[in-house]
Scaffold this active site. Structure first.
Site, PDB file in Angstrom:
ATOM      1  N   CYS A  42      -9.651 -66.166  68.073  1.00  0.00           N
ATOM      2  CA  CYS A  42      -9.238 -67.633  67.684  1.00  0.00           C
ATOM      3  C   CYS A  42     -10.042 -68.611  68.502  1.00  0.00           C
ATOM      4  O   CYS A  42     -10.660 -68.157  69.495  1.00  0.00           O
ATOM      5  CB  CYS A  42      -7.644 -67.808  68.456  1.00  0.00           C
ATOM      6  SG  CYS A  42      -6.995 -69.499  68.461  1.00  0.00           S
ATOM      7  N   ASN A  89       3.399 -64.396  74.184  1.00  0.00           N
ATOM      8  CA  ASN A  89       4.000 -65.937  74.349  1.00  0.00           C
ATOM      9  C   ASN A  89       5.372 -65.680  73.564  1.00  0.00           C
ATOM     10  O   ASN A  89       6.193 -66.579  73.727  1.00  0.00           O
ATOM     11  CB  ASN A  89       3.209 -66.735  73.041  1.00  0.00           C
ATOM     12  CG  ASN A  89       3.243 -66.380  71.632  1.00  0.00           C
ATOM     13  OD1 ASN A  89       3.951 -66.528  70.939  1.00  0.00           O
ATOM     14  ND2 ASN A  89       2.106 -65.514  71.216  1.00  0.00           N
ATOM     15  N   CYS A 146      -2.947 -73.514  75.077  1.00  0.00           N
ATOM     16  CA  CYS A 146      -3.022 -74.047  73.582  1.00  0.00           C
ATOM     17  C   CYS A 146      -1.719 -74.893  73.587  1.00  0.00           C
ATOM     18  O   CYS A 146      -0.738 -74.484  73.710  1.00  0.00           O
ATOM     19  CB  CYS A 146      -3.051 -72.691  72.879  1.00  0.00           C
ATOM     20  SG  CYS A 146      -2.535 -73.040  71.047  1.00  0.00           S
ATOM     21  N   HIS A 179      -3.804 -58.641  80.193  1.00  0.00           N
ATOM     22  CA  HIS A 179      -3.410 -59.375  78.828  1.00  0.00           C
ATOM     23  C   HIS A 179      -5.019 -59.267  78.134  1.00  0.00           C
ATOM     24  O   HIS A 179      -6.039 -59.516  78.814  1.00  0.00           O
ATOM     25  CB  HIS A 179      -3.111 -60.907  78.989  1.00  0.00           C
ATOM     26  CG  HIS A 179      -2.628 -61.038  77.416  1.00  0.00           C
ATOM     27  ND1 HIS A 179      -3.567 -61.755  76.770  1.00  0.00           N
ATOM     28  CD2 HIS A 179      -1.466 -61.470  76.772  1.00  0.00           C
ATOM     29  CE1 HIS A 179      -3.227 -62.102  75.569  1.00  0.00           C
ATOM     30  NE2 HIS A 179      -1.875 -62.000  75.486  1.00  0.00           N
ATOM     31  N   GLU A 181      -6.500 -61.224  76.384  1.00  0.00           N
ATOM     32  CA  GLU A 181      -7.430 -62.407  75.986  1.00  0.00           C
ATOM     33  C   GLU A 181      -8.031 -62.397  77.834  1.00  0.00           C
ATOM     34  O   GLU A 181      -9.341 -62.726  77.702  1.00  0.00           O
ATOM     35  CB  GLU A 181      -6.476 -63.363  75.874  1.00  0.00           C
ATOM     36  CG  GLU A 181      -7.213 -64.713  76.083  1.00  0.00           C
ATOM     37  CD  GLU A 181      -6.266 -66.098  76.022  1.00  0.00           C
ATOM     38  OE1 GLU A 181      -5.179 -65.801  75.096  1.00  0.00           O
ATOM     39  OE2 GLU A 181      -6.439 -67.149  76.678  1.00  0.00           O
TER      40      GLU A 181
HETATM   41  S1  SF4 Z   1      -1.463 -69.386  70.125  1.00  0.00           S
HETATM   42 FE1  SF4 Z   1      -2.924 -70.642  70.308  1.00  0.00          FE
HETATM   43  S2  SF4 Z   1      -4.567 -69.792  71.215  1.00  0.00           S
HETATM   44 FE2  SF4 Z   1      -3.130 -68.003  70.756  1.00  0.00          FE
HETATM   45  S3  SF4 Z   1      -3.979 -67.345  68.652  1.00  0.00           S
HETATM   46 FE3  SF4 Z   1      -2.643 -68.986  68.154  1.00  0.00          FE
HETATM   47  S4  SF4 Z   1      -3.672 -71.054  68.232  1.00  0.00           S
HETATM   48 FE4  SF4 Z   1      -5.134 -69.459  69.278  1.00  0.00          FE
END
Ligand code: SF4
Length: 273
Positions: A95, A215, A185, A123, A125
């Site tokens: 992303c 998330n 984000c 995580h 990321e």
């Molecule tokens: S939540 Fe935001 S940072 Fe994560 S993949 Fe989706 S657009 Fe990208």
């Protein structure tokens, strides 16, 4: 009949939509596509992609041909180096917002700051960003004072602003100089706002998304504080009819990696109860 309300921002976020589109397009001309770890944190979608020949592998060294996909959360620097040194074909579906975290972190390191990544140690990321700093960075999950005067801070994309700011405030107690890049984000924040608003207007909330999705889990935790009758499910099969006894209005939302078809199935099932 139960009335169902959904948040405006539901289904895949920009980054996930982009990644899925890229791999599905590649699958039209290639039957060997590998992702390093699951491309997104949604087991049902990963299962669907596997049927199209898009398979997650845990160890990149097992790949000798085909196309490698760099997943949305990003891969580790050593994995990217391996792919490039071997001349393997790849698609970079990281992303762009995750890449921004990485870019800022690398820049801060070059400028002589001790880089702090606010995020979950395990995580992907966070692990990815840290690897691009040659693991020379500090991951903080809670407010802590560190013994560095010049500190540069970035954050995992899916965190709450208040949570990150609490950690930044603590760092300021010792730091002589601190630079903070807000790399959260907006999509995550918007979803939380919409879900929190909806939770106040309904009798029960359903959060659809992978149990392994950071998330989605955070979305659930936020909404649960507002509406105690909140459930985190992966599919319509996880629902219990008893939850809906005496319930008139149900709110549905999902994490950034939850496909529309799972939301639709949940909506249909709720209306059938
Ligand atoms: S939540 Fe935001 S940072 Fe994560 S993949 Fe989706 S657009 Fe990208």
């Amino acid at each position: 009949m139960i009335e169902v309300f959904k948040t405006k921002n539901i289904g895949f976020c920009f980054g996930v939509k982009r990644a899925i589109k890229m791999v599905i397009k590649e699958a039209e001309s290639n039957d060997k596509i590998y992702t390093i770890g699951p491309i997104i944190h949604n087991p049902q979608m990963v299962g669907m992609l596997a049927q199209k020949g898009i398979k997650p592998v845990m160890d990149i060294k097992n790949i000798t041909d085909g196309v490698i996909v760099f997943r949305t959360h990003g891969i580790k620097k050593e994995e990217e180096d391996f792919v490039k040194q071997r001349g393997l074909k790849y698609i970079d579906a990281t992303c762009p917002f995750v890449k921004k975290v990485r870019r800022h972190a690398i820049m801060l390191k070059k400028m002589g700051y001790k880089v702090v990544i606010v995020g979950e140690k395990e995580h992907p990321e966070v692990k990815s960003v840290l690897s691009y700093l040659d693991n020379d960075g500090i991951v903080l999950q809670k407010p802590e004072i560190i013994d560095f005067r010049k500190i540069g801070v970035v954050s995992q994309t899916t965190l709450e602003k208040e949570y990150v700011l609490d950690i930044v405030k603590e760092l300021l107690k010792e730091a002589k100089e601190l630079r903070f890049f807000n790399t959260i984000c907006d999509n995550t924040w918007i979803r939380k706002q919409e879900a929190s608003n909806l939770a106040q207007k309904v009798d029960l909330m359903i959060i659809v998304g992978g149990k392994n999705s950071s998330n989605t889990t955070k979305l659930y935790e936020t909404v649960k504080k507002i509406q105690p009758k909140t459930y985190h499910i992966e599919t319509d099969e996880d629902m219990d009819k008893d939850w809906f006894k005496g319930i008139k209005r149900v709110g549905i939302t999902g994490g950034a990696s939850t496909p529309d078809f799972l939301i639709d199935m949940v909506e249909r099932q709720v209306k059938n109860f």
